[in-house]
Design an enzyme around this catalytic site. Structure first.
Site, PDB file in Angstrom:
ATOM      1  N   THR A  87       0.869  -1.176   0.000  1.00 36.72           N
ATOM      2  CA  THR A  87       0.000   0.000   0.000  1.00 36.72           C
ATOM      3  C   THR A  87       0.903   1.223   0.000  1.00 36.72           C
ATOM      4  O   THR A  87       1.587   1.498   0.992  1.00 36.72           O
ATOM      5  CB  THR A  87      -0.926   0.017   1.225  1.00 36.72           C
ATOM      6  OG1 THR A  87      -1.796  -1.115   1.166  1.00 36.72           O
ATOM      7  CG2 THR A  87      -1.773   1.286   1.245  1.00 36.72           C
ATOM      8  N   LYS A 162      -7.676   1.424  -2.753  1.00 33.88           N
ATOM      9  CA  LYS A 162      -7.290   1.069  -1.379  1.00 33.88           C
ATOM     10  C   LYS A 162      -7.291   2.294  -0.476  1.00 33.88           C
ATOM     11  O   LYS A 162      -7.785   2.261   0.656  1.00 33.88           O
ATOM     12  CB  LYS A 162      -5.897   0.429  -1.395  1.00 33.88           C
ATOM     13  CG  LYS A 162      -5.314   0.115  -0.009  1.00 33.88           C
ATOM     14  CD  LYS A 162      -6.074  -0.977   0.701  1.00 33.88           C
ATOM     15  CE  LYS A 162      -5.518  -1.271   2.088  1.00 33.88           C
ATOM     16  NZ  LYS A 162      -4.208  -1.951   2.061  1.00 33.88           N
ATOM     17  N   LYS A 237      -0.793   5.553   8.594  1.00 33.16           N
ATOM     18  CA  LYS A 237      -0.093   5.574   7.310  1.00 33.16           C
ATOM     19  C   LYS A 237      -1.084   5.709   6.153  1.00 33.16           C
ATOM     20  O   LYS A 237      -0.906   6.536   5.258  1.00 33.16           O
ATOM     21  CB  LYS A 237       0.725   4.296   7.138  1.00 33.16           C
ATOM     22  CG  LYS A 237       1.316   4.121   5.737  1.00 33.16           C
ATOM     23  CD  LYS A 237       1.771   2.692   5.473  1.00 33.16           C
ATOM     24  CE  LYS A 237       2.050   2.473   3.995  1.00 33.16           C
ATOM     25  NZ  LYS A 237       2.380   1.082   3.676  1.00 33.16           N
TER      26      LYS A 237
END
Length: 291
Positions: A87, A162, A237
């Site tokens: 990611t 995502k 994050k």
């Protein structure tokens, strides 16, 4: 297939093991000294990538992805597929896609959802960006490592999906934790709260599948002293990536921005590092209106 796998941590390790169990020839590399059942370990990333039909990466961030890609792309045979399951920021995914194309490689950015349990059980969901040809090359491998793969569009689209998904998740988890803390102060039983909300308009994955209240709803990290699951620093994050993308795209995302600020404070100042992201509930329990 001959597969190189770079990044064999809590997610990458089980994913590589599942590919090996399915009969593929997997050569792996990680900066840590790890041993994965069925996986032959290489001394470097380029060594793992040499001669592979596909190279899969599972890395911490976009900067590391760029560094690894710069090392492994020259070692890969033309026509092979580079599949990044990390990611990372959309810009890094697109930059690596361009480098891969210049080298005659196919590229797929394919971040995952499902956590460590999904990686071990082969039940991950992949959100994929790249050409139709690249997705078709990667899809059989997704079928081994996961239960669903969605081709979201061209390079970077997987990361975009995502990032948007996890921004929703961060915002809804905070709202769910706030609501339980408010219910407590109003004298409402948590189980009754769950029974109503889980079948009403407040329904969400954060409430129904991953309830942050211990002893309520299906088993979740809340029932294990908020051991992660999905760590709060990883949510921070991902929310940071959402705000980086929002700035790049000139998108107004005030709830995402506020969720990032709350998780930043939780992780960096309030002992949230190393706890599940649903541990926002005990955080709110301790706080009054004035904070």
């Amino acid at each position: 297939m001959k597969i190189g796998f770079i990044g064999l941590g809590n997610m990458g390790g089980p994913m590589a093991a599942n590919l090996a169990k399915a009969g593929h020839e997997v050569t792996g590399f990680d900066m840590a000294d790890v041993s994965i059942e069925g996986v032959t370990m290489a001394a470097s990333g380029p060594e793992a990538a040499a001669g592979a039909d596909a190279v899969i990466t599972m890395l911490p961030n976009g900067a590391i992805l760029r560094l690894v890609a710069a090392e492994v792309i020259p070692a890969m045979a033309k026509g092979a597929a580079l599949i990044d399951c990390s990611t990372v920021d959309v810009d890094s995914a697109r930059a690596v896609a361009g480098q891969a194309a210049d080298a005659g490689l196919m590229f797929v950015d394919a971040p995952v959802s499902g956590g460590i349990g999904g990686a071990a059980g082969g039940t991950l969901t992949f959100m994929a960006g790249g050409s139709a040809e690249a997705f078709a090359a990667a899809e059989p491998l997704f079928g081994i490592m996961g239960q669903k793969a969605v081709h979201c569009g061209e390079a970077g689209a997987g990361q975009a999906a995502k990032i948007c998904n996890n921004m929703i998740l961060g915002v809804t988890m905070i709202a769910t934790c706030e609501a339980f803390a408010l219910a407590d102060k109003l004298g409402l039983d948590r189980q009754k709260m769950f029974d109503v909300v889980s079948t009403s308009s407040g329904y969400s994955w954060s409430m129904n599948a991953y309830c942050p209240a211990p002893g309520v709803g299906p088993q979740s990290p809340a029932d294990n002293s908020y051991q992660p699951g999905f760590a709060a620093e990883l949510m921070l994050k991902d929310l940071g990536l959402s705000q980086q993308a929002a700035a790049s795209a000139d998108a107004d995302t005030p709830m995402g921005e506020l969720a990032m600020a709350l998780y930043k404070k939780f992780v960096e100042e309030e002992g949230g590092k190393g706890m599940d992201f649903s541990a926002m509930l005990p955080r709110f329990e301790k706080r009054g209106r004035a904070g």
